[in-house]
Design a protein around this motif. Structure first.
Motif, PDB file in Angstrom:
ATOM      1  N   HIS A 270     -44.795  37.656 -24.920  1.00 24.08           N
ATOM      2  CA  HIS A 270     -44.161  38.104 -26.160  1.00 24.08           C
ATOM      3  C   HIS A 270     -43.308  39.335 -25.906  1.00 24.08           C
ATOM      4  CE1 HIS A 270     -43.975  40.042 -30.198  1.00 24.08           C
ATOM      5  NE2 HIS A 270     -43.812  38.777 -30.588  1.00 24.08           N
TER       6      HIS A 270
ATOM      7  N   ILE B 291     -48.764  35.527 -25.944  1.00 26.06           N
ATOM      8  CA  ILE B 291     -49.259  34.595 -26.964  1.00 26.06           C
ATOM      9  C   ILE B 291     -50.154  33.588 -26.260  1.00 26.06           C
ATOM     10  CG2 ILE B 291     -48.650  32.970 -28.771  1.00 26.06           C
ATOM     11  CD1 ILE B 291     -47.733  35.905 -29.212  1.00 26.06           C
TER      12      ILE B 291
ATOM     13  N   LYS C 213     -52.417  36.630 -30.627  1.00 24.57           N
ATOM     14  CA  LYS C 213     -51.604  37.572 -29.873  1.00 24.57           C
ATOM     15  C   LYS C 213     -52.536  38.526 -29.140  1.00 24.57           C
ATOM     16  CE  LYS C 213     -47.880  40.973 -30.446  1.00 24.57           C
ATOM     17  NZ  LYS C 213     -47.026  41.679 -31.447  1.00 24.57           N
TER      18      LYS C 213
END
Length: 581
Positions: free
Chosen positions: A479, A485, A525
């Motif tokens: 990311h 991710i 995340k």
């Protein structure tokens, strides 16, 4: 008034080994159900219930300095039939010395072994009697007896009874089971020699003989008249014009005539009208005494076996936390969530078991809450309390290892009235009684008596038992330089908030934490606080949305994806089902 020491001797062994004949030959006074008075016992020729009898002798020399003036032996004749093992367990828990009676022809049988296991749990001293030697051919008798003695010593060498005395007798030579009047018991002189006495007593009675033999193995049990009165009832019957008599053994404290007692499982209180010890009236009895308590206006059909106590002193248990040890002779598995017959005193109920222990990483905490190894083995009542402040690890199966303590939660199908620190024995009575295997699975000491009916919500949340859990996912893309991710770590329907903040580790070595969900498909995340390594970013195809396309274009990268591993704990009784690390 004489101060009499009552010493309880348990007569245990396989069915038809001659226990009742031996007890009858030894006794002068019979109590309820002694010598198979039960009509079914007479019909079937075997003991179906606990029988009690007694005789009194002078104190042996090594007890002359005690406060007692006379010694009374109470013989507890336990049934030997496989289906009555619950009755045996109930009777064995009140004995001071065990006599294991063995048919010299048949040797150790299934129930003999189970009786030996029970003896190891409930008492510390044992005598072995090889009975029915009259059935051996005279010319082969000595060699057969010596062979059986060697076999018994070999059997006992790994038990607490290693080296215990072994004697041979014919308690009922040449007679039918219900008639011993025409033949005198044989083997007295041999028994005297076995037990190390240098003289022959000639025409000694069995009572004099037992005084000599058992006297060397009689000791002053740890008993006190202080504390709460607790009485284990094994028979209950009415006598016209007098009332209802409850016979049993005083487990703790004392009781006197005119005292008020509570019949615990009925929550009924009655006044003690009179007390007898083997047909002799007495004003009071104390811990260890065998007695009959007479009360009025009570239907004996309401109580077969149970506990009588000082009013309001015995709790009703819906569950219990116990220190538990697997019985070495049990070949089956003791699994969490399985059900066992649990015997506490004379009561046997089904209970579901959940096993847990302390992780080896707990270090000094294990020492703080567990007894020495010897105490774990013997499971003497220690009055220790369970430590709710310690974390425990969930176990699927009870280990045979006795060096490390193990605990369990027992959840009873029916409430049990018992002492808070009672001894319990877990068994599988639903297994084949004719199978040649031990049905006694574990022994347990109650540390925490759970008396709340809603214990699932009021007590169990305090019990910190955890399971080790792990999850694995795959990095989908980078990311930014400090986050990736991840997919597959959690399911789409999982509440990601419960996992937010937990630590994870990438297969490339970086460590991070779950920052939150990403989208609606279960992706998360992960924030890597120290930043991603350049080679990790390169392996993942660079930063940004195009990295996924670059990742797919590289067959080398696709074959070696970056994994994300998460290790955590889940406390099984936490209502909020929170995760921890």
């Amino acid at each position: 008034m004489e101060d009499i020491l009552n010493f309880n001797i348990g007569m245990l062994g396989h069915v038809d080994s001659g226990k009742t004949s031996l007890a009858k030959a030894l006794s002068t006074v019979a109590s309820t159900a002694a010598f198979d008075k039960n009509p079914q016992s007479k019909e079937r020729g075997i003991t179906l219930d606990l029988g009690f009898s007694s005789f009194s002798v002078e104190l042996p020399a090594h007890l002359k300095e005690s406060k007692f003036t006379k010694l009374q032996y109470t013989l507890v004749d336990c049934p030997g039939h496989a289906s009555l093992i619950k009755t045996i367990i109930g009777g064995a828990q009140i004995i001071d010395l065990m006599v294991l009676v063995i048919d010299v022809i048949k040797g150790v049988q299934t129930q003999t072994a189970e009786c030996l296991v029970i003896g190891e749990i409930v008492c510390n001293r044992m005598l072995v009697v090889l009975n029915k030697v009259d059935l051996l051919a005279p010319e082969k008798r000595q060699s057969a007896v010596e062979k059986m003695k060697k076999r018994m010593h070999k059997t006992l060498e790994n038990t607490k009874f290693a080296g215990c005395p072994i004697a041979t007798v014919a308690a009922n030579p040449g007679a039918s089971p219900d008639d011993i009047t025409h033949c005198k018991p044989e083997g007295i002189e041999e028994l005297i020699k076995v037990f190390g006495f240098g003289c022959v007593l000639g025409q000694s009675t069995w009572q004099t003989f037992l005084h000599s033999v058992l006297g060397q193995n009689t000791y002053i049990p740890n008993r006190s008249s202080d504390g709460t009165f607790l009485f284990s009832v094994d028979h209950c019957f009415s006598i016209r014009g007098q009332g209802t008599v409850m016979t049993g053994t005083v487990l703790s404290g004392k009781v006197s005539v005119n005292d008020t007692v509570e019949i615990s499982n009925l929550q009924a209180t009655k006044k003690v009208k009179s007390i007898q010890m083997f047909r002799k009236p007495t004003s009071s009895v104390k811990q260890g005494d065998r007695a009959g308590l007479c009360v009025t206006q009570f239907d004996p059909k309401l109580l077969e076996r149970g506990l009588v106590c000082s009013p309001g002193t015995l709790p009703t248990l819906y569950a219990a936390i116990v220190r538990i040890t697997k019985i070495a002779y049990y070949v089956g598995e003791v699994l969490t969530k399985s059900k066992f017959h649990v015997t506490i005193g004379h009561a046997t109920v089904m209970a579901r078991i959940t096993i847990f222990a302390q992780d080896s990483s707990s270090g000094d905490k294990v020492e703080a809450t567990s007894p020495p190894v010897g105490a774990v083995e013997n499971l003497q009542l220690t009055q220790r309390k369970f430590d709710f402040s310690v974390d425990y690890i969930f176990r699927n199966e009870l280990s045979k290892d006795k060096s490390a303590p193990q605990w369990a939660l027992l959840e009873f199908e029916k409430p049990v009235v018992c002492k808070p620190d009672s001894l319990a024995i877990g068994s599988r009575f639903d297994s084949d009684v004719n199978a040649n295997k031990c049905r006694l699975a574990f022994k347990a000491e109650i540390l925490e008596a759970i008396t709340s009916k809603d214990y699932v919500s009021s007590v169990l949340p305090k019990l910190k038992v955890y399971k080790n859990k792990s999850r694995e996912g795959t990095v989908e893309r980078v990311h930014d330089e400090e986050s990736v991710i991840c997919r597959g770590l959690l399911k789409k329907e999982t509440n990601v908030a419960m996992f937010t903040g937990l630590r994870v580790e990438l297969s490339t070595g970086e460590r991070g934490i779950i920052e939150g969900s990403f989208g609606l498909s279960g992706k998360v995340k992960i924030r890597v606080r120290d930043g991603l390594k350049p080679e990790t970013i390169s392996l993942l195809g660079g930063k940004g949305k195009k990295s996924k396309k670059k990742l797919a274009e590289s067959s080398e990268i696709v074959s070696q994806p970056v994994k994300v591993n998460m290790q955590f704990l889940r406390y099984i009784y936490d209502p909020a089902k929170r995760m921890a690390q």
